[in-house]
Scaffold this active site. Sequence first.
Site, PDB file in Angstrom:
ATOM      1  N   GLU A   1      37.675  34.271  32.049  1.00 60.13           N
ATOM      2  CA  GLU A   1      39.093  34.216  32.420  1.00 60.13           C
ATOM      3  C   GLU A   1      39.633  32.796  32.287  1.00 60.13           C
ATOM      4  OE1 GLU A   1      42.094  36.029  35.824  1.00 60.13           O
ATOM      5  OE2 GLU A   1      39.960  35.907  36.248  1.00 60.13           O
TER       6      GLU A   1
ATOM      7  N   HIS B   1      12.479  43.473  28.803  1.00 60.63           N
ATOM      8  CA  HIS B   1      12.166  44.823  28.329  1.00 60.63           C
ATOM      9  C   HIS B   1      13.427  45.530  27.844  1.00 60.63           C
ATOM     10  CE1 HIS B   1       8.122  44.443  30.021  1.00 60.63           C
ATOM     11  NE2 HIS B   1       8.713  43.846  31.036  1.00 60.63           N
TER      12      HIS B   1
ATOM     13  N   LYS C   1      48.607  43.239  33.354  1.00 62.82           N
ATOM     14  CA  LYS C   1      49.280  43.742  34.563  1.00 62.82           C
ATOM     15  C   LYS C   1      50.665  44.284  34.229  1.00 62.82           C
ATOM     16  CE  LYS C   1      47.025  40.696  37.936  1.00 62.82           C
ATOM     17  NZ  LYS C   1      47.237  39.581  38.884  1.00 62.82           N
TER      18      LYS C   1
END
Length: 527
Positions: free
Chosen positions: A323, A352, A454
């Site tokens: 951000e 793994h 937003k």
Amino acid sequence: MNNDFNSWDKYCDYLWYDQKINIWLDISKINFSYDQISSLENKFIGVFSSIKELEAGAISNIDEKRQVGHYWLRNPSIAPNTFIKDEIIKDIRDISEFGDKVLKGIIKNNKNQTYTDVLWIGIGGSGLGPLLITEALQENSVGLNFSYIDNIDPFLISEKLDELSDKLPTTLFVVVSKSGGTPEPKIAMNIIKRHVEDKNILWNSNAIAITMKNSQLYKKAKLENWLKIFNLPDWVGGRTSITSSVGLLPLALINQDVSEFIRGASIMDELTRITNIKDNPAALLSSAWFFSGNGIGKRDMVVLPYRDRLQVFSKYLQQLVMESLGKKFNRKGKIVHQGISVFGNKGSTDQHAYVQQLRDGIDNFFCVFIELLDIPDDNKYFGSENPKEFLSGFLQGTRSALSNENRQSITITLDKLNCLTLGALIALFERAVSFYAELVDINAYDQPGVEAGKKAAAEILEYQKKVTELLNNGEEFSIKKITSLIENSTSEPIFFIIRQMCFGNDDYLIKGDWSNPISIIIKKNSK
């Protein structure tokens, strides 16, 4: 000085260590030379100057026209005025005293019951920071039990409320929102409040707000006489709020040392004010990022903490770094598309999983290994199979296997994980983010992409209301017809809204084929 990843001389020359906090930083396995470090000295003159101006109170978040003051939280004496200094000191004292009184049972609910749990409602840094605190530092059966609502997934909310069930009367509901207007925590709060009140539990006896003074949430909490309101200043951003009330309240409620956490961050801040690159850990770390990605973010950051308690740290850094550094424009207005992508989980699990690709696949990353030297006190059953030694062996083996293929890495070592070292570790990355942003001439403190998201979400929510209003008329509608009736809308988001609202919902009659959106006809069921 050469670029040899396995050069002992290079390792010794660039190994950084501080005995006050017992943290080591090794950047020797990043592809750079002594001459390249020297070439950054002039740039760092500007970096140190800019950070000094920021700490003195310059307007550093240009978009929002606000100061950036999270470094003041760790050392109030450097705050730009006495009002801010006194406010910080008061907030820290209030949080510590409140936590102590809750844990001692001095502060109780309206039925004189001791609080047992916390349901924390916060999005982004307001959720990730507290989660990191509790996951990394909470001891078994010490302090209050924490649950988190960091999303408005209805299943998550139902699950958390079901888990708390009989403990709801003794649960503190902490709502974090600086503005008080962010939709996600507001929606989650309203749902939980209705549920709590439906159980005949007095909401204001258990509710705590962390917000800016005079915000929507502040006014609501004041009007309804909530249990407590803690300050979240205008000059603290969400992703750097962990040393504010957002991180300190969880520390206090799990009976950890608030002052030690702040002290660890403050020590690291001071160490990163040193103007010699090799003696400054944030300068070294940001230089390593710069060289690895050629100054344009060419490589992803893979974070591998070799301790389960730090698993959340990868997610925390994901927000802090991405951000802050993911920016389209530099400060001159030139399109640069800067950024460093961050992912990770934990070692040795990841050995793994995707380490196979890291060693043998595309070379588009650098690793950040995080090592801990301590061992649990209760280790009598370990015998000759000491998991600490195995874990250390796995880390060194992975690091060596990568470097043998010229894959780059950074290693950070802590002697132990506690309030002091976690505070220092967080501050190290915060400072490195600030330094890197200055090196590449971007603003680390705005978030235009987030704001654009937003805004777009708000438009969709407005479309949803209008779609509902149209369907309530009882007429039949196609996607095309609805789109034509809602100004500035387009068919694809309208289809998404219709599918979300109507699929499997008996309140609506659907004709047509869902695989062919053009054929869909919707009507509100009149039953």
